[in-house]
Design a protein around this motif. Sequence first.
Motif, short mmCIF file in Angstrom:
data_model
loop_
_atom_site.label_atom_id
_atom_site.label_comp_id
_atom_site.label_asym_id
_atom_site.label_seq_id
_atom_site.Cartn_x
_atom_site.Cartn_y
_atom_site.Cartn_z
N GLY A 1 4.57 18.58 -3.30
CA GLY A 1 3.56 17.62 -2.86
C GLY A 1 4.14 16.31 -2.38
N SER A 2 5.46 16.23 -2.15
CA SER A 2 6.08 14.99 -1.72
C SER A 2 5.57 14.56 -0.35
CB SER A 2 7.60 15.14 -1.67
OG SER A 2 8.20 13.98 -1.11
N ARG A 3 5.21 13.28 -0.25
CA ARG A 3 4.72 12.73 1.02
C ARG A 3 5.57 11.55 1.48
NH1 ARG A 3 -1.04 10.74 0.15
NH2 ARG A 3 -1.00 10.64 2.45
N ALA A 4 6.69 11.31 0.78
CA ALA A 4 7.46 10.10 1.05
C ALA A 4 7.91 10.00 2.50
CB ALA A 4 8.66 10.02 0.12
N ARG A 5 8.53 11.08 3.02
CA ARG A 5 9.05 10.99 4.38
C ARG A 5 7.93 10.74 5.37
NH1 ARG A 5 13.18 15.38 6.81
NH2 ARG A 5 14.52 14.25 5.35
N ALA A 6 6.83 11.45 5.24
CA ALA A 6 5.72 11.30 6.18
C ALA A 6 5.12 9.89 6.11
CB ALA A 6 4.64 12.34 5.89
N ARG B 1 0.83 -1.20 0.00
CA ARG B 1 0.00 0.00 0.00
C ARG B 1 0.87 1.25 0.00
NH1 ARG B 1 -3.18 -1.38 3.80
NH2 ARG B 1 -2.06 -0.41 5.53
N LEU B 2 1.96 1.22 0.76
CA LEU B 2 2.89 2.36 0.79
C LEU B 2 3.49 2.60 -0.58
CD1 LEU B 2 4.65 4.49 2.24
CD2 LEU B 2 6.19 2.62 2.91
N ILE B 3 3.94 1.52 -1.22
CA ILE B 3 4.54 1.64 -2.55
C ILE B 3 3.53 2.18 -3.55
CG2 ILE B 3 5.49 0.31 -4.48
CD1 ILE B 3 6.64 -1.63 -2.30
N SER B 4 2.33 1.65 -3.50
CA SER B 4 1.29 2.08 -4.44
C SER B 4 0.95 3.56 -4.25
CB SER B 4 0.04 1.21 -4.22
OG SER B 4 -0.89 1.41 -5.20
N THR B 5 0.85 4.00 -3.00
CA THR B 5 0.54 5.41 -2.73
C THR B 5 1.64 6.33 -3.24
OG1 THR B 5 -0.70 4.77 -0.75
CG2 THR B 5 -0.01 7.07 -0.90
N LEU B 6 2.89 5.94 -3.01
CA LEU B 6 4.01 6.79 -3.45
C LEU B 6 4.10 6.83 -4.97
CD1 LEU B 6 6.76 5.85 -0.84
CD2 LEU B 6 5.50 7.99 -1.03
N ARG B 7 3.74 5.76 -5.64
CA ARG B 7 3.80 5.76 -7.11
C ARG B 7 2.83 6.78 -7.70
NH1 ARG B 7 7.23 2.22 -8.79
NH2 ARG B 7 7.38 0.08 -7.97
N ASP C 1 8.76 10.94 -5.34
CA ASP C 1 8.09 9.89 -4.57
C ASP C 1 8.05 8.57 -5.34
OD1 ASP C 1 7.71 11.69 -2.58
OD2 ASP C 1 5.52 11.66 -2.62
N ALA C 2 7.86 8.65 -6.65
CA ALA C 2 7.85 7.44 -7.46
C ALA C 2 9.21 6.75 -7.43
CB ALA C 2 7.45 7.77 -8.90
N GLY C 3 10.28 7.54 -7.44
CA GLY C 3 11.62 6.96 -7.35
C GLY C 3 11.85 6.28 -6.01
N ILE C 4 11.36 6.89 -4.94
CA ILE C 4 11.48 6.29 -3.62
C ILE C 4 10.67 5.01 -3.54
CG2 ILE C 4 10.94 6.61 -1.17
CD1 ILE C 4 11.69 9.56 -1.55
N ALA C 5 9.50 5.00 -4.21
CA ALA C 5 8.68 3.79 -4.25
C ALA C 5 9.46 2.63 -4.87
CB ALA C 5 7.40 4.05 -5.04
N ASN C 6 10.25 2.94 -5.90
CA ASN C 6 11.08 1.89 -6.52
C ASN C 6 12.08 1.33 -5.52
OD1 ASN C 6 9.77 2.20 -8.97
ND2 ASN C 6 11.26 3.70 -9.75
N GLY C 7 12.69 2.23 -4.74
CA GLY C 7 13.66 1.78 -3.74
C GLY C 7 13.01 0.91 -2.67
N ILE C 8 11.81 1.27 -2.25
CA ILE C 8 11.09 0.47 -1.25
C ILE C 8 10.73 -0.89 -1.83
CG2 ILE C 8 9.00 0.32 0.14
CD1 ILE C 8 9.03 3.36 0.33
N GLU C 9 10.32 -0.91 -3.10
CA GLU C 9 9.94 -2.18 -3.72
C GLU C 9 11.12 -3.13 -3.80
OE1 GLU C 9 7.08 -3.46 -7.33
OE2 GLU C 9 8.67 -2.05 -7.87
#
Length: 364
Positions: free
Chosen positions: A274-279, A12-18, A24-32
Amino acid sequence: MREVGSVDPLDRLISTLRMGDGADAGIANGIEVAAQRWRTLPRAQVAGRTRAGRTTVAGALGLQPGVETAPVDEPGFPDPVLDADIVVYVLASTPSPGDRRILASLRPERTILVLNKADAIGTSWADAVNASRKFGQEFGLPAFPLVGSLAARTVSGAFQESDLALLRRLAQSGTAAAVSAEAFVSPAVGPDTAARTELLEHWDLYGLACVLAALEREPELAPQIVLQILHTVSGIDPVARLLGQRYQQAISRRAGTLIDELTRLAARAVPHGGSRARALITEYLDTDEARWLGLCGGLVDPEVAHLAAGYPRPEPEDADDALARAIRWRAVVAGEMSPAARRAAVRVHNGYVRMWERMSSVGL
């Protein structure tokens, strides 16, 4: 426990960041990538010199085909790279210089040393136990004697009632005292030489001697009980138990690595626009699941794992036990230690605090 059908929090976290901005999309890749690494099953290798019994030991432990590495110390070939989560190193005699070189480089928390063909060492099982203890102390590794061929046969074979009938007769006649293969298959014992030869080829002299000794004491043992006896005397049980523990520890190490990676990604995710990655990552790291993963990873960290050696399991018995563990680890955190060890201890402390809150209803 996660409800059946519920969405995995990491997914869910990855999907939201994408769905966020480019950062944020780049961070989602790192989390995945980190999540996939965590979810991958630990890898095992079975290593040793030629004819040490790597394949047999792997089969006895129920490991998948192909876990055996190329032989160690093979003339003209490089030594295999032993980089798996768990390494089972097989010796069949006194360690060679090549064995010693490799064993000195292996990490104790990832390694199991097996002294195979233990029935050929000395004159009794005690000799094999002493030899394995000596090698274990020399290399600082957990070490066990094992008759891998016998253990493997108890996994795939079975004793027939007709075989037991023959062995019962031999036990009653005193053939259990025979100490050589020649005596066991001697025509002087009786007309069933072919049957005895077949039994010897399948179960080896050590296995048959153990069965005969058992039948002397209890002649009416059932085939399944005899198989269980052979499984036990092969020495496989303590090796298999530690292998299971090593798998759990490897999973826990990966859990700790996942939490470390998420913490790093959160620290690098500078809030802007609009970045929400850290939060969002910080919010996940405060969930019960993340606290539990951090606790498990901390408990197996090599620098602090000895402090948890007395725990029968990671989970506390009740709220009082959780609080006692939290207080103890708070004291650990306050002591002198490396930054990495302190991070591990902090995660263990925070995990037990969360469990105390849940168990005592403080956090509800």
